[in-house]
Design a protein around this motif. Structure first.
Motif, PDB file in Angstrom:
ATOM      1  N   THR A   1      -0.697   3.647  -5.742  1.00  0.00           N
ATOM      2  CA  THR A   1       0.413   4.273  -5.022  1.00  0.00           C
ATOM      3  C   THR A   1       1.483   4.726  -6.017  1.00  0.00           C
ATOM      4  OG1 THR A   1       0.004   2.520  -3.449  1.00  0.00           O
ATOM      5  CG2 THR A   1       1.977   3.820  -3.087  1.00  0.00           C
TER       6      THR A   1
ATOM      7  N   PHE B   1       8.941  -0.494   0.758  1.00  0.00           N
ATOM      8  CA  PHE B   1       8.702   0.937   0.843  1.00  0.00           C
ATOM      9  C   PHE B   1      10.031   1.674   0.975  1.00  0.00           C
ATOM     10  CE2 PHE B   1       6.679   4.904   1.818  1.00  0.00           C
ATOM     11  CZ  PHE B   1       5.580   4.829   0.965  1.00  0.00           C
TER      12      PHE B   1
ATOM     13  N   PRO C   1      -3.766  -9.518  10.971  1.00  0.00           N
ATOM     14  CA  PRO C   1      -2.693  -8.525  11.079  1.00  0.00           C
ATOM     15  C   PRO C   1      -1.460  -9.162  11.714  1.00  0.00           C
ATOM     16  CG  PRO C   1      -4.448  -8.108  12.690  1.00  0.00           C
ATOM     17  CD  PRO C   1      -4.894  -9.270  11.857  1.00  0.00           C
TER      18      PRO C   1
ATOM     19  N   THR D   1      -4.310  -9.315   5.254  1.00  0.00           N
ATOM     20  CA  THR D   1      -5.016  -9.292   6.544  1.00  0.00           C
ATOM     21  C   THR D   1      -6.282 -10.146   6.508  1.00  0.00           C
ATOM     22  OG1 THR D   1      -4.033  -7.187   7.079  1.00  0.00           O
ATOM     23  CG2 THR D   1      -5.945  -7.792   8.360  1.00  0.00           C
TER      24      THR D   1
ATOM     25  N   GLU E   1       9.303   7.883   0.079  1.00  0.00           N
ATOM     26  CA  GLU E   1       7.843   7.994  -0.066  1.00  0.00           C
ATOM     27  C   GLU E   1       7.308   7.322  -1.315  1.00  0.00           C
ATOM     28  OE1 GLU E   1       5.811  11.598   0.793  1.00  0.00           O
ATOM     29  OE2 GLU E   1       7.274  12.118   2.314  1.00  0.00           O
TER      30      GLU E   1
ATOM     31  N   SER F   1       3.897  -9.500   5.558  1.00  0.00           N
ATOM     32  CA  SER F   1       3.869  -8.041   5.437  1.00  0.00           C
ATOM     33  C   SER F   1       4.611  -7.285   6.535  1.00  0.00           C
ATOM     34  CB  SER F   1       2.429  -7.530   5.314  1.00  0.00           C
ATOM     35  OG  SER F   1       1.604  -8.080   6.268  1.00  0.00           O
TER      36      SER F   1
ATOM     37  N   ASP G   1      -1.487  -5.292   3.098  1.00  0.00           N
ATOM     38  CA  ASP G   1      -2.517  -5.650   4.073  1.00  0.00           C
ATOM     39  C   ASP G   1      -3.919  -5.895   3.517  1.00  0.00           C
ATOM     40  OD1 ASP G   1      -0.931  -6.097   6.143  1.00  0.00           O
ATOM     41  OD2 ASP G   1      -1.238  -4.194   7.167  1.00  0.00           O
ATOM     42  N   PRO G   2      -4.385  -5.115   2.514  1.00  0.00           N
ATOM     43  CA  PRO G   2      -5.739  -5.391   2.021  1.00  0.00           C
ATOM     44  C   PRO G   2      -5.928  -6.827   1.550  1.00  0.00           C
ATOM     45  CG  PRO G   2      -4.925  -3.322   1.130  1.00  0.00           C
ATOM     46  CD  PRO G   2      -3.790  -3.939   1.884  1.00  0.00           C
TER      47      PRO G   2
ATOM     48  N   ALA H   1       6.107  -3.008   2.070  1.00  0.00           N
ATOM     49  CA  ALA H   1       5.068  -1.974   1.936  1.00  0.00           C
ATOM     50  C   ALA H   1       3.797  -2.528   2.573  1.00  0.00           C
ATOM     51  CB  ALA H   1       4.852  -1.640   0.466  1.00  0.00           C
ATOM     52  N   GLU H   2       3.751  -2.432   3.907  1.00  0.00           N
ATOM     53  CA  GLU H   2       2.672  -3.069   4.673  1.00  0.00           C
ATOM     54  C   GLU H   2       1.290  -2.579   4.242  1.00  0.00           C
ATOM     55  OE1 GLU H   2       4.139  -3.164   8.694  1.00  0.00           O
ATOM     56  OE2 GLU H   2       2.272  -4.076   9.387  1.00  0.00           O
ATOM     57  N   ARG H   3       1.188  -1.267   3.987  1.00  0.00           N
ATOM     58  CA  ARG H   3      -0.114  -0.684   3.636  1.00  0.00           C
ATOM     59  C   ARG H   3      -0.655  -1.275   2.337  1.00  0.00           C
ATOM     60  NH1 ARG H   3       0.390   5.446   3.182  1.00  0.00           N
ATOM     61  NH2 ARG H   3       0.749   4.817   1.066  1.00  0.00           N
ATOM     62  N   GLU H   4       0.243  -1.588   1.397  1.00  0.00           N
ATOM     63  CA  GLU H   4      -0.194  -2.138   0.115  1.00  0.00           C
ATOM     64  C   GLU H   4      -0.499  -3.635   0.230  1.00  0.00           C
ATOM     65  OE1 GLU H   4       2.113   0.248   0.289  1.00  0.00           O
ATOM     66  OE2 GLU H   4       0.793   1.662  -0.736  1.00  0.00           O
TER      67      GLU H   4
END
Ligand code: HEM
Length: 546
Positions: free
Chosen positions: A106, A410, A143, A138, A430, A148, A134-135, A129-132
């Motif tokens: 990212t 984020f 979830p 989760t 962003e 996160s 979560d991998p 930064a949930e997207r970063e």
């Protein structure tokens, strides 16, 4: 011939139609990819307000990154690269560094200035930064886990669990923690007698898992003596996480990974769900317990029942699912950070006999020279932990040098960090905002001899404001920080005078390098930042125990 409604088409037309559809789909994907590529590279190239290493028009900072990765052992944790990047490209005084790693990583801004870290975590708390996250989080917890998520849902859970992690409450749990530490001493004594090299981190992990099981779930997991299915499933989950330091597509997209994740989640959620249901039934029958030391699971249920105005027959399914998720996140966040901290304490003290002597002297003064007294006294008077001033300085210094975790946020449109010295404004829109703590903790603009292990600095020098942030700061700081400090102090009180532990050298990394700033058990990525190879060590009984 195929009939669709009143239309009929032959096989060639169908083939042509399908091929065109696939073609359009691929073309759109490639066009989107290229457009994004151009946009990202352009943003960085034209930016005068984004301090950064030299930027390549096509590859962004991927070459810069490859260069730094090669200059250090290949298996180091990514945060270890950061201080070297700041140094090499003269960005330390700027306090921020922008990195364009798309499409491999990212695009981000990394912070090395305490004041700018304050701005994004305390002055205003940027969302996670949930997207970063979560991998990793989760598969381990599910979830909606507390680490996160952001916003009202996070607030709800944090409010439920906060009382359970308050110091006054945790002090009531010290006798149980002492018991787990006594078990640890027993295991270590056996290992010392065997005289073999042990994986130190494996043992400290079992200890911290036992403690978290007791404090959060009121359960004796006893992993120091035998495997527990919850913990085995958990460890399997960690070992199946996609490797961050590998470009091997087989390892990154292993086809069995989703299946293993699903299976382990089923086991873990089944066990924790059973525990939660049992506590719920008991609470419902017995009403509010008057027991002084309550596990965190009970405090959460108490809040829930209070909200429901007392007795309810069944637990809300949504509450139950989310409560299990939070228990899992406590098990994850609550064990490996503390276990690696304990390893580094032993390691650094074994390299600094004068500091070890000072710590032992402090423990003698507080608990007396009879080693068995410490456990007895701590059970009766947990407040004695507050007298461990030098030991606390050691913990702080270790967390400064080897922070096991950090915060990724984020950025938001219109949110800028302001350089406190120059007034320059730095955009966040962003971008992932990484408060990595290590580049702040070893920044010599704020710390004297930052790569030196000097617990004395905590007793004799002024510590720069906001420059120590291993637990992060602000509303999203670590909920378990007091627990981590309490358990680490109990472990030190019971073990430092009993054992001498020496970390062993291990084979160099694949690129032939084996040290970072003279440290051979540098931090590697394994869920969090942990000592290389689990810190293989020789353990001996300290001279006064023999
Ligand atoms: C030395 C030990 C520890 C260190 C260095 C540490 C560090 C951290 C850090 C840096 C964060 C912020 C993460 C982020 O922003 O993404 C965090 C959050 C968290 N930690 Fe810890 N931690 C430790 C021990 C523990 C323990 C014992 C628990 C026990 C349950 C725990 C539970 C959590 C939770 C639930 C969060 C999320 C809090 C929130 O966002 O509201 N940690 N920790």
């Amino acid at each position: 011939m195929v009939q669709i409604g009143s239309y009929s088409i032959n096989a060639d037309q169908l083939k042509f139609g399908l091929t065109s559809l696939v073609g359009i789909y691929i073309f759109q994907g490639v066009a989107r990819f290229v457009t994004k590529w151009i946009q990202v590279r352009r943003r960085f190239r034209n930016a005068t307000d984004m301090p950064q290493p030299p930027h390549h028009w096509l590859l962004g900072h991927l070459l810069v990154m490859a260069d730094i990765v090669q200059s250090l052992p290949l298996d180091v944790h990514p945060h270890v690269h950061l201080p070297f990047l700041f140094e090499k490209y003269n960005l330390k005084d700027k306090g921020v560094m922008y990195l364009d790693l798309w499409p491999v990583g990212t695009s981000m801004v990394v912070i090395s200035d305490p004041n700018m870290a304050y701005q994004v975590a305390q002055g205003y708390s940027l969302p996670k930064a949930e997207r970063e996250l979560d991998p990793v989080l989760t598969p381990l917890s599910g979830p909606g886990n507390m680490v996160s998520i952001s916003g009202p849902k996070w607030k709800f859970w944090r409010t439920i669990f906060n009382p359970g992690f308050a110091v006054q409450h945790l002090m009531t749990l010290v006798p149980g923690i002492v018991k787990d530490c006594e078990n640890f001493c027993q295991v270590m004594e056996e290992k010392a007698k065997q005289g073999k090299v042990i994986n130190l981190e494996k043992h400290t992990t079992c200890l911290t898992i036992d403690i978290i099981g007791r404090v959060v779930l009121d359960t004796e997991l006893n992993t120091q003596f035998k495997p527990h299915p919850l913990v085995e499933a958990f460890k399997s989950q960690i070992s199946w996480l996609a490797p961050a330091n590998s470009y091997n597509p087989w390892l990154i997209w292993h086809p069995l990974r989703p299946l293993v994740f699903w299976w382990n989640q089923r086991i873990m959620r089944g066990i924790l769900g059973g525990m939660l249901d049992q506590r719920f039934r008991q609470r419902n029958l017995n009403g509010t317990s008057t027991k002084k030391s309550k596990p965190i699971i009970d405090l959460a249920l108490e809040t829930y029942l209070k909200e429901k105005d007392g007795k309810v027959d069944t637990m809300d399914e949504e509450f139950r699912t989310n409560a299990i998720t939070q228990m899992l996140v406590f098990v994850f966040a609550g064990h490996d950070t503390t276990s690696s901290t304990i390893c580094y304490i032993f390691h650094r003290l074994s390299q600094n006999p004068d500091k070890m002597a000072r710590a032992r002297e402090e423990l003698d003064n507080i608990f007396g020279t009879d080693l068995d007294n410490a456990a007895t006294l701590l059970r009766k008077e947990p407040q004695l932990l507050n007298k461990m001033v030098y030991c606390t300085a050691i913990i702080r210094e270790i967390l400064r040098m080897y922070p096991p975790a950090s915060s990724v946020r984020f950025g938001e449109p219109g949110f800028y960090m302001k350089d406190p010295k120059t007034g320059a404004l730095y955009p966040t829109e962003e971008l992932m905002v990484w408060i990595a703590s290590l580049p702040i903790h070893v920044n010599d603009n704020y710390w004297k001899d930052p790569r030196e292990f000097r617990p004395e600095r905590w007793l004799e020098e002024d510590i720069p404001k906001d420059a120590w942030r291993p637990f992060e700061r602000g509303t999203r700081s670590c909920i378990g920080q007091e627990l981590a400090l309490i358990e680490t102090k109990v472990i030190m009180a019971l073990t430092l005078r009993r054992f001498d532990i020496e970390a062993q050298r291990q084979p160099n990394a694949a690129n032939g390098l084996g040290e970072v700033c003279g440290e051979h058990v540098y931090q590697v990525l394994a869920g969090s930042a942990k000592p290389k190879g689990g810190m293989p060590s020789i353990i001996k009984l300290a001279p006064r125990v023999i």
